[in-house]
Write an enzyme that holds these catalytic residues in place. Structure first.
Site, PDB file in Angstrom:
ATOM      1  N   HIS A  32       0.242   1.024  -5.526  1.00 52.72           N
ATOM      2  CA  HIS A  32      -0.592   2.179  -5.208  1.00 52.72           C
ATOM      3  C   HIS A  32      -1.003   2.875  -6.503  1.00 52.72           C
ATOM      4  O   HIS A  32      -0.398   2.658  -7.551  1.00 52.72           O
ATOM      5  CB  HIS A  32       0.196   3.221  -4.400  1.00 52.72           C
ATOM      6  CG  HIS A  32       0.927   2.708  -3.212  1.00 52.72           C
ATOM      7  ND1 HIS A  32       0.546   3.004  -1.928  1.00 52.72           N
ATOM      8  CD2 HIS A  32       2.062   1.958  -3.096  1.00 52.72           C
ATOM      9  CE1 HIS A  32       1.400   2.460  -1.067  1.00 52.72           C
ATOM     10  NE2 HIS A  32       2.323   1.819  -1.765  1.00 52.72           N
ATOM     11  N   GLU A  97       4.244   3.424  -6.944  1.00 49.49           N
ATOM     12  CA  GLU A  97       3.146   4.348  -7.214  1.00 49.49           C
ATOM     13  C   GLU A  97       2.876   4.373  -8.725  1.00 49.49           C
ATOM     14  O   GLU A  97       3.797   4.560  -9.529  1.00 49.49           O
ATOM     15  CB  GLU A  97       3.484   5.760  -6.732  1.00 49.49           C
ATOM     16  CG  GLU A  97       3.488   5.938  -5.230  1.00 49.49           C
ATOM     17  CD  GLU A  97       2.099   6.176  -4.654  1.00 49.49           C
ATOM     18  OE1 GLU A  97       1.127   6.212  -5.437  1.00 49.49           O
ATOM     19  OE2 GLU A  97       2.011   6.335  -3.428  1.00 49.49           O
ATOM     20  N   HIS A 139      -2.391  -1.499  -1.966  1.00 52.93           N
ATOM     21  CA  HIS A 139      -2.390  -0.670  -0.758  1.00 52.93           C
ATOM     22  C   HIS A 139      -3.664  -0.902   0.049  1.00 52.93           C
ATOM     23  O   HIS A 139      -3.640  -0.960   1.285  1.00 52.93           O
ATOM     24  CB  HIS A 139      -2.270   0.802  -1.164  1.00 52.93           C
ATOM     25  CG  HIS A 139      -1.885   1.716  -0.045  1.00 52.93           C
ATOM     26  ND1 HIS A 139      -1.906   3.079  -0.177  1.00 52.93           N
ATOM     27  CD2 HIS A 139      -1.471   1.473   1.226  1.00 52.93           C
ATOM     28  CE1 HIS A 139      -1.519   3.626   0.964  1.00 52.93           C
ATOM     29  NE2 HIS A 139      -1.252   2.678   1.833  1.00 52.93           N
TER      30      HIS A 139
END
Length: 262
Positions: A32, A97, A139
């Protein structure tokens, strides 16, 4: 929390996790971007109970790695999505992330130090959990209708050169027949079947609808980054063919049949 990865620089526990459902273990790695102004703001959000989101790892621009959820736990990073008929992506994956403000805020390049750290982290996760190359995903691959991260600037080929993920040299842009929104017919159904065979959740009904366009955009962001327009041109279709023929195993193997979980 004991770090799962030797390169973790900081532990910042998030309360937003549960047990993985139905005895599932990670067989996917989902990347992500944070889409927030700073890494610190993203860390606060991911550690706030009210946000109901989290991840296993966050990687700052300077390469610092923060672990927020133990890998054995189900972090809340992917939301609704699917891949090869599998749903509950959170129970099946590790979520990373990567700090980047995202498409809505200028979408800068990912710094080399950050990508180096992401590469080391991914390599370790893939090795420890025996994650297959074609299950290292964006994602946007698992949720193309909702998400665009980590986007077309993320250097997937660099990860592939380090033995992570699945990639091919994208076919060059050129003219020729292509499909776009509203087109119908057997050739469109054949293209949709290729997308579905690789893993994207699209109907194979011969109508190039918005779901097919969104999956095409996600595919281009990952595998044919030179032009991201949602049009199934010759380059996009050829690149998709190259990926399917270079898979380590056929996507139609018996153990790749569609499965679901609650």
């Amino acid at each position: 929390m004991i770090p799962d990865h030797a390169g973790v620089d900081e532990i910042c526990p998030s309360p937003n996790h549960t047990e993985r459902r139905n005895g599932l273990r990670p067989d996917m790695l989902i990347l992500h971007y944070t889409g927030m102004g700073t890494g610190e703001a993203a860390m606060r959000w991911l550690c706030t109970p009210e946000s109901e989101v989290s991840c296993h790892y966050l990687v700052h621009e300077d390469g610092r790695i923060v672990q927020m959820v133990p890998e054995e736990r189900r972090a809340w990073h992917a939301g609704t999505g699917s891949w090869r008929g599998r749903d509950d992506i959170n129970s099946r994956s590790i979520g990373i992330e990567i700090v980047n403000v995202g498409h809505g805020n200028g979408y800068p390049d990912f710094p080399p130090a950050q990508i180096d750290a992401v590469t080391r982290l991914c390599a370790d996760c893939v090795a420890r959990w025996a994650i297959r190359p074609e299950f290292v995903l964006a994602h946007s691959d698992v949720a193309p209708a909702r998400k665009s991260d980590p986007g077309e600037k993320f250097p997937w080929l660099q990860l592939f050169s380090a033995g992570i993920g699945h990639a091919v040299d994208p076919a060059p842009l050129r003219g020729g027949r292509y499909f776009g929104l509203g087109d119908r017919g057997e050739p469109v159904a054949a293209y949709q079947s290729l997308l579905a065979a690789y893993g994207y959740g699209v109907p194979c009904d011969g109508t190039f609808d918005d779901a097919t366009r969104q999956a095409t955009v996600a595919f281009q962001r990952h595998f044919r980054q030179e032009r991201v327009d949602g049009i199934a041109d010759a380059s996009t279709i050829e690149t998709l063919h190259r990926l399917l023929t270079s898979l380590p195993r056929s996507p139609f193997d018996p153990d790749e049949s569609a499965t679901t979980s609650a």
